[in-house]
Design a protein around this motif. Structure first.
Motif, PDB file in Angstrom:
ATOM      1  N   ILE A  66       0.828  -1.210   0.000  1.00  0.00           N
ATOM      2  CA  ILE A  66       0.000   0.000   0.000  1.00  0.00           C
ATOM      3  C   ILE A  66       0.864   1.263   0.000  1.00  0.00           C
ATOM      4  O   ILE A  66       0.491   2.286  -0.574  1.00  0.00           O
ATOM      5  CB  ILE A  66      -1.010  -0.020   1.178  1.00  0.00           C
ATOM      6  CG1 ILE A  66      -2.197   0.882   0.844  1.00  0.00           C
ATOM      7  CG2 ILE A  66      -0.414   0.397   2.479  1.00  0.00           C
ATOM      8  CD1 ILE A  66      -3.375   0.665   1.741  1.00  0.00           C
ATOM      9  N   THR A  67       2.026   1.202   0.616  1.00  0.00           N
ATOM     10  CA  THR A  67       2.884   2.391   0.600  1.00  0.00           C
ATOM     11  C   THR A  67       3.888   2.350  -0.553  1.00  0.00           C
ATOM     12  O   THR A  67       4.335   3.385  -1.023  1.00  0.00           O
ATOM     13  CB  THR A  67       3.631   2.565   1.946  1.00  0.00           C
ATOM     14  OG1 THR A  67       4.111   1.313   2.374  1.00  0.00           O
ATOM     15  CG2 THR A  67       2.747   3.144   3.006  1.00  0.00           C
ATOM     16  N   SER A  68       4.221   1.170  -1.023  1.00  0.00           N
ATOM     17  CA  SER A  68       5.199   1.068  -2.113  1.00  0.00           C
ATOM     18  C   SER A  68       4.553   1.226  -3.484  1.00  0.00           C
ATOM     19  O   SER A  68       4.997   1.997  -4.314  1.00  0.00           O
ATOM     20  CB  SER A  68       5.868  -0.295  -2.081  1.00  0.00           C
ATOM     21  OG  SER A  68       7.198  -0.205  -1.725  1.00  0.00           O
ATOM     22  N   ILE A  69       3.483   0.452  -3.685  1.00  0.00           N
ATOM     23  CA  ILE A  69       2.892   0.394  -5.036  1.00  0.00           C
ATOM     24  C   ILE A  69       1.672   1.309  -5.135  1.00  0.00           C
ATOM     25  O   ILE A  69       1.282   1.742  -6.205  1.00  0.00           O
ATOM     26  CB  ILE A  69       2.537  -1.078  -5.373  1.00  0.00           C
ATOM     27  CG1 ILE A  69       3.837  -1.887  -5.404  1.00  0.00           C
ATOM     28  CG2 ILE A  69       1.826  -1.217  -6.700  1.00  0.00           C
ATOM     29  CD1 ILE A  69       3.652  -3.360  -5.463  1.00  0.00           C
ATOM     30  N   LYS A  70       1.080   1.568  -3.975  1.00  0.00           N
ATOM     31  CA  LYS A  70      -0.009   2.537  -3.814  1.00  0.00           C
ATOM     32  C   LYS A  70      -1.370   2.043  -4.309  1.00  0.00           C
ATOM     33  O   LYS A  70      -2.386   2.638  -3.980  1.00  0.00           O
ATOM     34  CB  LYS A  70       0.330   3.896  -4.463  1.00  0.00           C
ATOM     35  CG  LYS A  70       1.637   4.496  -3.964  1.00  0.00           C
ATOM     36  CD  LYS A  70       1.406   5.854  -3.386  1.00  0.00           C
ATOM     37  CE  LYS A  70       2.602   6.579  -2.862  1.00  0.00           C
ATOM     38  NZ  LYS A  70       3.689   5.918  -2.243  1.00  0.00           N
ATOM     39  N   THR A  71      -1.427   0.980  -5.089  1.00  0.00           N
ATOM     40  CA  THR A  71      -2.744   0.489  -5.499  1.00  0.00           C
ATOM     41  C   THR A  71      -3.089  -0.764  -4.692  1.00  0.00           C
ATOM     42  O   THR A  71      -2.223  -1.607  -4.457  1.00  0.00           O
ATOM     43  CB  THR A  71      -2.777   0.106  -6.996  1.00  0.00           C
ATOM     44  OG1 THR A  71      -1.576  -0.581  -7.276  1.00  0.00           O
ATOM     45  CG2 THR A  71      -2.913   1.293  -7.903  1.00  0.00           C
ATOM     46  N   PRO A  72      -4.355  -0.884  -4.261  1.00  0.00           N
ATOM     47  CA  PRO A  72      -4.740  -2.089  -3.534  1.00  0.00           C
ATOM     48  C   PRO A  72      -4.661  -3.311  -4.448  1.00  0.00           C
ATOM     49  O   PRO A  72      -4.825  -3.207  -5.661  1.00  0.00           O
ATOM     50  CB  PRO A  72      -6.183  -1.822  -3.111  1.00  0.00           C
ATOM     51  CG  PRO A  72      -6.612  -0.585  -3.787  1.00  0.00           C
ATOM     52  CD  PRO A  72      -5.461   0.043  -4.475  1.00  0.00           C
ATOM     53  N   ILE A  73      -4.383  -4.461  -3.867  1.00  0.00           N
ATOM     54  CA  ILE A  73      -4.267  -5.692  -4.672  1.00  0.00           C
ATOM     55  C   ILE A  73      -5.628  -6.389  -4.649  1.00  0.00           C
ATOM     56  O   ILE A  73      -6.209  -6.599  -3.577  1.00  0.00           O
ATOM     57  CB  ILE A  73      -3.186  -6.634  -4.098  1.00  0.00           C
ATOM     58  CG1 ILE A  73      -1.891  -5.875  -3.780  1.00  0.00           C
ATOM     59  CG2 ILE A  73      -2.949  -7.840  -5.002  1.00  0.00           C
ATOM     60  CD1 ILE A  73      -1.059  -5.408  -4.935  1.00  0.00           C
ATOM     61  N   GLU A  74      -6.087  -6.738  -5.837  1.00  0.00           N
ATOM     62  CA  GLU A  74      -7.430  -7.315  -5.927  1.00  0.00           C
ATOM     63  C   GLU A  74      -7.376  -8.800  -6.279  1.00  0.00           C
ATOM     64  O   GLU A  74      -6.559  -9.208  -7.114  1.00  0.00           O
ATOM     65  CB  GLU A  74      -8.217  -6.557  -7.006  1.00  0.00           C
ATOM     66  CG  GLU A  74      -9.679  -6.874  -6.954  1.00  0.00           C
ATOM     67  CD  GLU A  74     -10.498  -5.999  -7.904  1.00  0.00           C
ATOM     68  OE1 GLU A  74     -10.015  -4.904  -8.279  1.00  0.00           O
ATOM     69  OE2 GLU A  74     -11.604  -6.432  -8.268  1.00  0.00           O
ATOM     70  N   ILE A  75      -8.243  -9.573  -5.630  1.00  0.00           N
ATOM     71  CA  ILE A  75      -8.361 -11.005  -5.933  1.00  0.00           C
ATOM     72  C   ILE A  75      -9.824 -11.258  -6.263  1.00  0.00           C
ATOM     73  O   ILE A  75     -10.707 -10.934  -5.454  1.00  0.00           O
ATOM     74  CB  ILE A  75      -7.905 -11.830  -4.710  1.00  0.00           C
ATOM     75  CG1 ILE A  75      -6.391 -12.015  -4.758  1.00  0.00           C
ATOM     76  CG2 ILE A  75      -8.602 -13.157  -4.632  1.00  0.00           C
ATOM     77  CD1 ILE A  75      -5.852 -12.800  -3.603  1.00  0.00           C
ATOM     78  N   SER A  76     -10.103 -11.775  -7.452  1.00  0.00           N
ATOM     79  CA  SER A  76     -11.494 -11.796  -7.910  1.00  0.00           C
ATOM     80  C   SER A  76     -12.255 -13.047  -7.481  1.00  0.00           C
ATOM     81  O   SER A  76     -13.484 -13.064  -7.484  1.00  0.00           O
ATOM     82  CB  SER A  76     -11.532 -11.670  -9.434  1.00  0.00           C
ATOM     83  OG  SER A  76     -10.678 -12.670  -9.968  1.00  0.00           O
ATOM     84  N   SER A  77     -11.554 -14.115  -7.124  1.00  0.00           N
ATOM     85  CA  SER A  77     -12.296 -15.317  -6.740  1.00  0.00           C
ATOM     86  C   SER A  77     -11.512 -16.136  -5.708  1.00  0.00           C
ATOM     87  O   SER A  77     -10.303 -15.950  -5.534  1.00  0.00           O
ATOM     88  CB  SER A  77     -12.572 -16.182  -7.981  1.00  0.00           C
ATOM     89  OG  SER A  77     -11.339 -16.549  -8.558  1.00  0.00           O
ATOM     90  N   THR A  78     -12.211 -17.057  -5.091  1.00  0.00           N
ATOM     91  CA  THR A  78     -11.606 -17.981  -4.132  1.00  0.00           C
ATOM     92  C   THR A  78     -10.568 -18.843  -4.851  1.00  0.00           C
ATOM     93  O   THR A  78     -10.731 -19.146  -6.030  1.00  0.00           O
ATOM     94  CB  THR A  78     -12.726 -18.900  -3.583  1.00  0.00           C
ATOM     95  OG1 THR A  78     -13.706 -18.051  -2.999  1.00  0.00           O
ATOM     96  CG2 THR A  78     -12.227 -19.896  -2.579  1.00  0.00           C
ATOM     97  N   GLY A  79      -9.515 -19.233  -4.140  1.00  0.00           N
ATOM     98  CA  GLY A  79      -8.568 -20.165  -4.763  1.00  0.00           C
ATOM     99  C   GLY A  79      -7.118 -19.869  -4.404  1.00  0.00           C
ATOM    100  O   GLY A  79      -6.830 -19.085  -3.506  1.00  0.00           O
ATOM    101  N   ASP A  80      -6.221 -20.561  -5.118  1.00  0.00           N
ATOM    102  CA  ASP A  80      -4.784 -20.431  -4.850  1.00  0.00           C
ATOM    103  C   ASP A  80      -4.157 -19.394  -5.775  1.00  0.00           C
ATOM    104  O   ASP A  80      -4.485 -19.349  -6.960  1.00  0.00           O
ATOM    105  CB  ASP A  80      -4.103 -21.783  -5.075  1.00  0.00           C
ATOM    106  CG  ASP A  80      -4.474 -22.767  -3.986  1.00  0.00           C
ATOM    107  OD1 ASP A  80      -4.096 -22.525  -2.833  1.00  0.00           O
ATOM    108  OD2 ASP A  80      -5.177 -23.765  -4.293  1.00  0.00           O
ATOM    109  N   TYR A  81      -3.245 -18.626  -5.236  1.00  0.00           N
ATOM    110  CA  TYR A  81      -2.531 -17.608  -6.018  1.00  0.00           C
ATOM    111  C   TYR A  81      -1.040 -17.678  -5.719  1.00  0.00           C
ATOM    112  O   TYR A  81      -0.649 -18.102  -4.629  1.00  0.00           O
ATOM    113  CB  TYR A  81      -3.036 -16.202  -5.670  1.00  0.00           C
ATOM    114  CG  TYR A  81      -4.453 -15.947  -6.119  1.00  0.00           C
ATOM    115  CD1 TYR A  81      -4.710 -15.267  -7.309  1.00  0.00           C
ATOM    116  CD2 TYR A  81      -5.529 -16.395  -5.353  1.00  0.00           C
ATOM    117  CE1 TYR A  81      -6.008 -15.039  -7.723  1.00  0.00           C
ATOM    118  CE2 TYR A  81      -6.821 -16.178  -5.761  1.00  0.00           C
ATOM    119  CZ  TYR A  81      -7.068 -15.496  -6.950  1.00  0.00           C
ATOM    120  OH  TYR A  81      -8.344 -15.287  -7.357  1.00  0.00           O
TER     121      TYR A  81
END
Ligand SMILES: Nc1ncnc2c1ncn2[C@@H]1O[C@H](COP(=O)(O)OP(=O)(O)OP(=O)(O)O)[C@@H](O)[C@H]1O
Length: 419
Positions: A336-351
């Motif tokens: 949040i302080t480095s890249i400034k954009t929130p990270i989004e995950i669209s569905s349940t599962g492994d990433y």
């Protein structure tokens, strides 16, 4: 080339008896039946140390380092082979400095002066220097049996360096002293003892990197490596890592421990936080390769981890914190302080996630990296979803640059003008 120490095909065999009575049975047996088995503490060791060099001997516990040093100092006799020592030798072996435990510090200094055959004037001069270097206050007048191990090391080192040895051997003895004294000794050995041949056994890789010209790595009583310091440390660290790995994974069939080491699975019990998003496994690479046991300023550290998301989220935060051994957070950052954009995950599962950073100029020592996943919009106020405390132990070295404080902040420009 002139050598201070020449060790040729040296082997030390201990006779091991299962029961104490076997020793007696063997002595009285009319047919000279053997009741023991041979144990090779060191086997066929050969190396020569040129005058004035500093070598470090590395190896895990029981690999034969102390046995070898004891043979070089003459405390122990080898079973086979030859050892030549050229010069006056002083040694600190496992806190055995040849002191009489009943004597006071001063009396032990006098004893050492007598052993090394100094006349009264020289001995008095040395005594003053030793007392000043040891810096243990009034304890110098107390019997050494009342000393802490740190005080003992202070006095032992002060004596050893002040008898003007041609060869100085130190077996872990300094590791018990406080960090400032260790530093004082290391600086002394590096800067004031350049003409002295030095051998050290140490588990402090920074001391080894800073001081040693060469490294010997031992395993099971044999030399498995002699060569340059960084390569030796890499070899030693591999041995130590594979041992830790073998202990923690002893039920599994490990075919290739280096690739197995790359990816480390996490038990859920080790995770903190709300755990709707969890780190299942992680791996870290330095400059795209497996960790070799140390990291330097400028190296690229890649932290990758597989996570499981039990639901979608629009505002995940990923970050790391790096603590020193006292628990002080030294460096850290999050997305949040480095890249400034929130990270989004669209569905349940492994990433699979990957985070990269350039290792800064920090004080050479061990650091412990914590990985975390948060959820929210604010850098401080967010839900901690997953917290993997001190999961990576990494050792920073700085062979090419002095680090002045905990973190060096390079001066980017400097100008001087006459006014
Ligand atoms: N007196 C002895 N009798 C039998 N075995 C011994 C004796 N002294 C040492 N050993 C064995 O010899 C092996 C080498 O021991 P040594 O103390 O030299 O190892 P080391 O590398 O110095 O270990 P550490 O780092 O723990 O000091 C070990 O397996 C040890 O148990």
């Amino acid at each position: 080339m002139e050598y201070s120490i020449e060790v040729t095909n040296v082997t030390k065999v201990y006779k091991l008896y299962n029961k104490p009575i076997d020793r007696l049975l063997e002595l009285i047996n009319p047919f000279k039946k053997s009741y023991c088995r041979d144990f090779y503490a060191t086997e066929n060791i050969s190396f020569s140390i040129p005058k004035g060099e500093c070598w470090a001997i590395l190896g895990k516990n029981g690999s034969g380092k102390s046995t070898l040093l004891k043979m070089i100092t003459g405390v122990l006799k080898q079973t086979e082979g030859e050892i030549k020592v050229d010069g006056k030798l002083a040694a600190l072996l496992e806190l055995g400095a040849g002191f009489n435990m009943e004597y006071t510090g001063i009396e032990n200094i006098d004893l050492s002066m007598a052993i090394y055959d100094y006349d009264k004037i020289a001995a008095d001069e040395k005594k003053e220097k030793i007392i000043e270097f040891a810096d243990i206050g009034n304890f110098i007048n107390q019997p050494v049996k009342t000393y802490s191990s740190g005080m003992f090391a202070r006095l032992a080192f002060a004596v050893a360096i002040n008898v003007d040895p041609d060869i100085l051997i130190i077996d872990e003895a300094l590791s018990v002293g406080d960090i400032f004294f260790q530093q004082k000794c290391n600086i002394y050995m590096k800067e004031k003892m350049e003409g002295t041949t030095r051998i050290l056994v140490s588990h402090d890789m920074n001391a080894v990197t800073a001081m040693a010209n060469k490294v010997i790595v031992m395993e099971n009583g044999k030399i498995i490596f002699i060569g340059n310091t960084l390569d030796g440390i890499e070899m030693y660290t591999k041995i130590m890592h594979s041992e830790v790995f073998a202990v923690t994974n002893k039920d599994e069939d490990i075919k290739d421990s280096s690739s197995a080491l790359d990816e480390i699975n996490i038990e859920e019990e080790h995770l903190g936080g709300a755990k709707e998003f969890i780190i299942r496994s992680y791996k870290f690479l330095v400059n795209g390769e497996s960790y070799k046991g140390f990291i330097e300023a400028g190296d690229k550290l890649s932290l990758s981890f597989n996570i499981y998301a039990s639901r979608p989220s629009k505002n995940l935060i990923f970050g790391y914190l790096c603590n020193d051994k006292f628990g002080n957070s030294i460096i850290g950052e999050n997305t949040i302080t480095s890249i400034k954009t929130p990270i989004e995950i669209s569905s349940t599962g492994d990433y699979k996630c990957q985070m990269e950073l350039i290792w800064p100029e920090v004080k050479p020592q061990h650091y412990f990296i914590t990985l975390g996943i948060g959820e929210g919009h604010h850098e401080f106020q967010h839900t901690i979803q997953c917290w993997l405390q001190n999961v990576i132990n990494i050792e920073a070295i700085s062979p090419r640059k002095t680090i002045h404080a905990l973190i060096n902040n390079p001066i980017t420009s400097f100008d001087i003008k006459k006014i």
